[in-house]
Write an enzyme that holds these catalytic residues in place. Structure first.
Site, mmCIF file in Angstrom:
data_model
loop_
_atom_site.group_PDB
_atom_site.id
_atom_site.type_symbol
_atom_site.label_atom_id
_atom_site.label_comp_id
_atom_site.label_asym_id
_atom_site.label_seq_id
_atom_site.Cartn_x
_atom_site.Cartn_y
_atom_site.Cartn_z
ATOM 1 C CE1 TYR A 158 -32.628 -41.786 25.370
ATOM 2 C CE2 TYR A 158 -33.457 -40.474 23.535
ATOM 3 C CZ TYR A 158 -32.481 -40.732 24.479
ATOM 4 O OH TYR A 158 -31.362 -39.948 24.533
ATOM 5 C CE1 TYR A 192 -32.865 -36.737 21.063
ATOM 6 C CE2 TYR A 192 -31.154 -38.420 21.213
ATOM 7 C CZ TYR A 192 -32.010 -37.515 21.818
ATOM 8 O OH TYR A 192 -31.995 -37.361 23.182
ATOM 9 N NE ARG A 213 -29.140 -33.282 23.581
ATOM 10 C CZ ARG A 213 -28.754 -33.876 24.721
ATOM 11 N NH1 ARG A 213 -29.538 -34.748 25.312
ATOM 12 N NH2 ARG A 213 -27.584 -33.577 25.247
ATOM 13 C CG HIS A 216 -26.864 -37.742 24.292
ATOM 14 N ND1 HIS A 216 -27.450 -37.245 23.149
ATOM 15 C CD2 HIS A 216 -27.880 -37.990 25.161
ATOM 16 C CE1 HIS A 216 -28.767 -37.203 23.316
ATOM 17 N NE2 HIS A 216 -29.053 -37.651 24.517
ATOM 18 C CG HIS A 218 -29.407 -39.586 28.940
ATOM 19 N ND1 HIS A 218 -29.538 -38.264 29.283
ATOM 20 C CD2 HIS A 218 -29.889 -39.690 27.676
ATOM 21 C CE1 HIS A 218 -30.083 -37.599 28.284
ATOM 22 N NE2 HIS A 218 -30.303 -38.442 27.292
#
Length: 302
Positions: A158, A192, A213, A216, A218
């Site tokens: 991120y 990830y 995970r 996805h 958010h």
């Protein structure tokens, strides 16, 4: 030591206070300490095991992984479940399911109206367009609602936390238009894992669990007079879709991702083939009968 003796010891500790203190903090801390004392006694936790656990938490804090632990041990999911239960008890129903925020939100992402591009054109991967509306539970579009969106890059990292990425890469804030529409262009995210040599994975190994995970995206979705929604959508087909280490996958949050091309991409500046997700967010009206959905927690800000 039996529980009566433990309770007497705790009472002695409490009586050592020299001021009134904070009643709520005292209640919560005393309960946690009591339950931990019971656990140590019931499971015969040794001093070495206790200090090993305390040192582990200190190291996890230093490495910035406490947020991952909160997700991986199910605390975030549990807090969501309690909010769901409270809303149901208050007669609130029909909204988009909530799910965990995670520890990687950054405040201050650039804001636009109607549409935004999240990537800068350098991120590899399939082009993605996601679009939809923000509605109330009666299906009425909500103009000027705020859709905050963020997701990982092709390496599962991120921006802001990964200093190699440009500022606010794959992060934007979008105001819905007069018809409640939002849309954004990005790239399809990938799944990830937690840092493989980190403190979270070390504990998961001891628990016999993985730290993966599914892919996805958010969202925070908010509008005046409505309950703020914290949620994420998962990318259908991911091998960990229903095996998320953070327990965040929920029915209603796995939209179809279909192939699109040609004229469908023109409004978003996309040529050729791309992935398309249509997804509407439904917000519940604010209510004093249920706990607040604006969570006070430490978050990053650029």
């Amino acid at each position: 030591m039996d529980k009566q003796a433990i309770d007497a010891l705790l009472q002695k500790f409490n009586e050592s206070a020299t001021s009134e203190g904070n009643a709520r903090v005292k209640t919560v801390v005393n309960r946690i300490v009591r339950d931990l004392f019971y656990t140590i006694e019931d499971l015969d936790v040794t001093p070495s095991e206790f200090w090993s656990a305390l040192n582990y938490l200190a190291e996890a804090g230093q490495s910035g992984e406490l947020g991952l632990l909160a997700a991986g041990l199910g605390f975030e999911h549990f807090l969501d479940a309690r909010l769901d239960e409270a809303e149901a008890s208050a007669g609130l129903e029909g909204g988009t399911p909530r799910t965990i925020e995670g520890p990687l939100y950054v405040a201050g992402a650039p804001e636009s109206v109607g549409h935004a591009r999240l990537d800068d054109g350098t991120d590899p991967g399939q082009t993605l367009v996601m679009r939809g509306r923000v509605l109330d539970t009666e299906g009425k579009p909500l103009a000027n609602a705020l859709v905050e969106v963020w997701h990982a890059n092709h390496l599962g990292n991120y921006s802001y936390f990964d200093k190699s990425q440009p500022a606010f890469n794959l992060r934007r804030s979008i105001r819905t238009d007069e018809q409640g529409n939002y849309s954004f262009r990005s790239v399809v995210p990938v799944g990830y894992s937690v840092p493989p040599q980190g403190k979270t994975q070390a504990l998961l190994d001891l628990l016999g669990r993985h730290g993966h995970r599914p892919a996805h995206i958010h969202f925070f979705v908010s509008a005046p007079g409505y309950r703020k929604l914290t949620t994420q959508i998962n990318i259908d087909g991911d091998p960990y879709l229903w095996d998320d280490f953070a327990f965040a996958t929920r029915d209603g949050l796995v939209p179809e991702m279909r192939k699109a091309e040609g004229a469908e991409g023109k409004p978003y500046g996309v040529e050729g083939n791309f992935a398309l997700i249509d997804f509407d967010f439904t917000l519940l009206a604010e209510s004093t009968a249920a706990p607040a959905t604006e969570v006070d927690r430490l978050r990053a800000a650029a």
